[in-house]
Design a protein around this motif. Structure first.
Motif, PDB file in Angstrom:
ATOM      1  N   GLU A 168       1.031  -0.641  -0.037  1.00 59.17           N
ATOM      2  CA  GLU A 168       0.013  -0.064  -0.164  1.00 59.17           C
ATOM      3  C   GLU A 168       1.081   1.493  -0.253  1.00 59.17           C
ATOM      4  O   GLU A 168       0.483   2.137  -0.638  1.00 59.17           O
ATOM      5  CB  GLU A 168      -0.510   0.518   0.950  1.00 59.17           C
ATOM      6  N   LYS A 170       4.243   1.312  -1.253  1.00 55.12           N
ATOM      7  CA  LYS A 170       4.662   2.049  -2.371  1.00 55.12           C
ATOM      8  C   LYS A 170       3.298   1.953  -3.773  1.00 55.12           C
ATOM      9  O   LYS A 170       4.061   3.012  -4.005  1.00 55.12           O
ATOM     10  CB  LYS A 170       4.684   0.279  -3.326  1.00 55.12           C
ATOM     11  N   THR A 171       2.643   1.172  -3.573  1.00 55.75           N
ATOM     12  CA  THR A 171       1.428   2.020  -3.995  1.00 55.75           C
ATOM     13  C   THR A 171       1.291   3.940  -3.616  1.00 55.75           C
ATOM     14  O   THR A 171       0.767   4.615  -5.220  1.00 55.75           O
ATOM     15  CB  THR A 171       0.073   1.272  -4.032  1.00 55.75           C
ATOM     16  N   LYS A 172       0.727   3.942  -2.771  1.00 51.43           N
ATOM     17  CA  LYS A 172       0.459   5.411  -3.149  1.00 51.43           C
ATOM     18  C   LYS A 172       1.643   6.184  -3.052  1.00 51.43           C
ATOM     19  O   LYS A 172       1.735   7.542  -3.513  1.00 51.43           O
ATOM     20  CB  LYS A 172       0.555   5.880  -1.092  1.00 51.43           C
ATOM     21  N   ALA A 174       3.764   5.406  -5.411  1.00 50.34           N
ATOM     22  CA  ALA A 174       3.901   5.735  -7.120  1.00 50.34           C
ATOM     23  C   ALA A 174       2.776   6.279  -7.297  1.00 50.34           C
ATOM     24  O   ALA A 174       3.120   7.075  -8.691  1.00 50.34           O
ATOM     25  CB  ALA A 174       3.340   3.876  -7.698  1.00 50.34           C
ATOM     26  N   GLU A 175       1.799   6.892  -7.214  1.00 55.44           N
ATOM     27  CA  GLU A 175       0.097   7.071  -6.971  1.00 55.44           C
ATOM     28  C   GLU A 175       1.246   9.330  -6.869  1.00 55.44           C
ATOM     29  O   GLU A 175       0.349   9.805  -7.161  1.00 55.44           O
ATOM     30  CB  GLU A 175      -0.309   6.727  -6.469  1.00 55.44           C
ATOM     31  N   GLU A 176       1.835   9.073  -5.723  1.00 53.88           N
ATOM     32  CA  GLU A 176       2.235  10.677  -5.495  1.00 53.88           C
ATOM     33  C   GLU A 176       3.643  11.341  -6.839  1.00 53.88           C
ATOM     34  O   GLU A 176       2.732  11.959  -6.663  1.00 53.88           O
ATOM     35  CB  GLU A 176       2.335  10.985  -3.961  1.00 53.88           C
ATOM     36  N   ARG A 178       3.711   9.856  -9.366  1.00 55.74           N
ATOM     37  CA  ARG A 178       2.236   9.998 -11.215  1.00 55.74           C
ATOM     38  C   ARG A 178       2.109  11.604 -10.546  1.00 55.74           C
ATOM     39  O   ARG A 178       2.044  12.013 -11.804  1.00 55.74           O
ATOM     40  CB  ARG A 178       1.819   8.799 -11.333  1.00 55.74           C
ATOM     41  N   LEU A 179       1.273  11.631  -9.582  1.00 52.21           N
ATOM     42  CA  LEU A 179       0.577  13.141  -9.321  1.00 52.21           C
ATOM     43  C   LEU A 179       1.843  14.347 -10.116  1.00 52.21           C
ATOM     44  O   LEU A 179       1.939  15.622 -10.676  1.00 52.21           O
ATOM     45  CB  LEU A 179      -0.371  13.172  -8.491  1.00 52.21           C
ATOM     46  N   GLN A 182       2.462  14.405 -13.423  1.00 55.75           N
ATOM     47  CA  GLN A 182       1.517  15.442 -14.372  1.00 55.75           C
ATOM     48  C   GLN A 182       1.541  16.878 -13.560  1.00 55.75           C
ATOM     49  O   GLN A 182       1.758  17.666 -14.540  1.00 55.75           O
ATOM     50  CB  GLN A 182       0.134  14.910 -13.791  1.00 55.75           C
TER      51      GLN A 182
END
Length: 339
Positions: A168, A170-172, A174-176, A178-179, A182
């Motif tokens: 979780e 790592k996923t968080k 990775a999402e951060e 990615r944001l 962007q």
């Protein structure tokens, strides 16, 4: 009470059946439902079932005896829950606590139940591992492997929970990331748009400045041409003005008769402006009686074919005061990128 003959047969049959069960040990274990495994990984595993199900406890001695024999024959040593030899023998021991045959059968079956529990832990099937651990504990509360088995279940559950947390995290992360990417790309795009807008504005300002300078130079040349024409006319007619033929006035001194109303500067060719190219074009044009330019052509251009089109287009847009007859004249249109 069970007959001695039955226990003798059962006692002889157990080792043979166990040998056959070794190969089928892993195959006979039930797969834990994915939802149960996920709940255990999240630290929300349901409580394990009892070592001996209520249905098995309710069976009488003869039923337990037959069920245990069938379970051994079919290699159901410890699974499925509620229908295996270990549970039947544990229920028999509750009813016949001093029966040596039951005790011996449980002793023989214990190692395989322990192996199955360890395999369930390895597969992260914690509910099944806890059920088998409960069976082992009921069979022998002092079994040497029992503490280690319980510790292994706890450690494996904690490892799964930690792995879920790590995943979780790592996923968080990775999402951060990615944001952030962007946002960075959006900022770069905004900066690029701002840079392009500034460049376009600067180019427009340069073009406007060039147009104004060209218009100023054209006006200065017109004034010079008019003064020169006036001087020539004065030199040719010292006493009184001579009446020149109409065609001659229209072509040679016709510019003296023209009174400009609107002479917009030509458009500066973008390629020439970017290259910083300067030049001039001598245009010959004819003004109709209504003051509009009826025709225009290039007489001379420096450099050739760079400013010709824009010079002719500009001359055709000029407007003069109406004249009594068409007038043909020449004017030089200059192009200066730094003006």
């Amino acid at each position: 009470m069970l007959s001695k003959t039955h226990y003798a047969k059962s006692r002889l049959a157990v080792p043979l059946l166990l040998v056959l069960a070794i190969a089928a040990c892993s195959k006979d274990e039930p797969a834990t439902a994915p939802a149960a495994g996920q709940a255990a990984a999240a630290g929300q595993a349901a409580p394990p079932p009892p070592a001996v199900s209520a249905e098995v406890q309710a069976m009488n001695v003869d039923q337990l005896r037959d069920a245990a024999t069938n379970a051994l024959r079919e290699n159901r040593i410890y699974a499925p829950g509620g229908n295996n030899a270990m549970e039947y023998y544990l229920a028999l021991r509750d009813k016949l606590p001093n029966d040596p045959g039951v005790t011996s059968a449980l002793t023989d079956l214990m190692p395989y139940t322990l192996i199955a529990a360890e395999q369930s832990i390895a597969r992260e099937e914690f509910t099944e591992a806890q059920r088998l651990s409960a069976i082992i504990e009921k069979a022998d509360p002092k079994a040497p492997a029992l503490p280690r088995l319980k510790q292994s279940i706890t450690a494996a559950q904690e490892a799964v929970a930690q792995r879920a947390q790590d995943s979780e995290a790592k996923t968080k992360a990775a999402e951060e990331a990615r944001l952030k990417d962007q946002q960075r790309l959006a900022q770069q795009a905004e900066q690029q748009r701002a840079t392009e807008a500034a460049a376009a504005q600067q180019l427009a300002q340069q073009q406007e400045a060039a147009r104004q300078e060209a218009e100023r130079q054209a006006a200065a040349r017109r004034e010079a041409e008019q003064r020169e024409a006036a001087a020539r006319a004065a030199a040719q007619t010292p006493s009184a003005p001579a009446s020149a033929p109409a065609s001659t006035a229209a072509t040679s001194s016709g510019s003296n008769q023209l009174r400009p109303i609107s002479t917009p500067a030509p458009r500066y060719p973008p390629e020439a402006l970017r290259a910083g190219t300067a030049g001039e074009v001598l245009v010959e044009f004819t003004v109709g009686t209504d003051g509009s330019v009826t025709s225009a052509r290039v007489v001379r251009a420096t450099p050739a074919r760079v400013f010709d089109r824009e010079a002719v287009n500009a001359a055709k847009r000029w407007k003069f005061q109406p004249v009594s007859e068409p007038v043909t004249t020449r004017r030089t249109i200059g192009f200066n990128p730094g003006g």
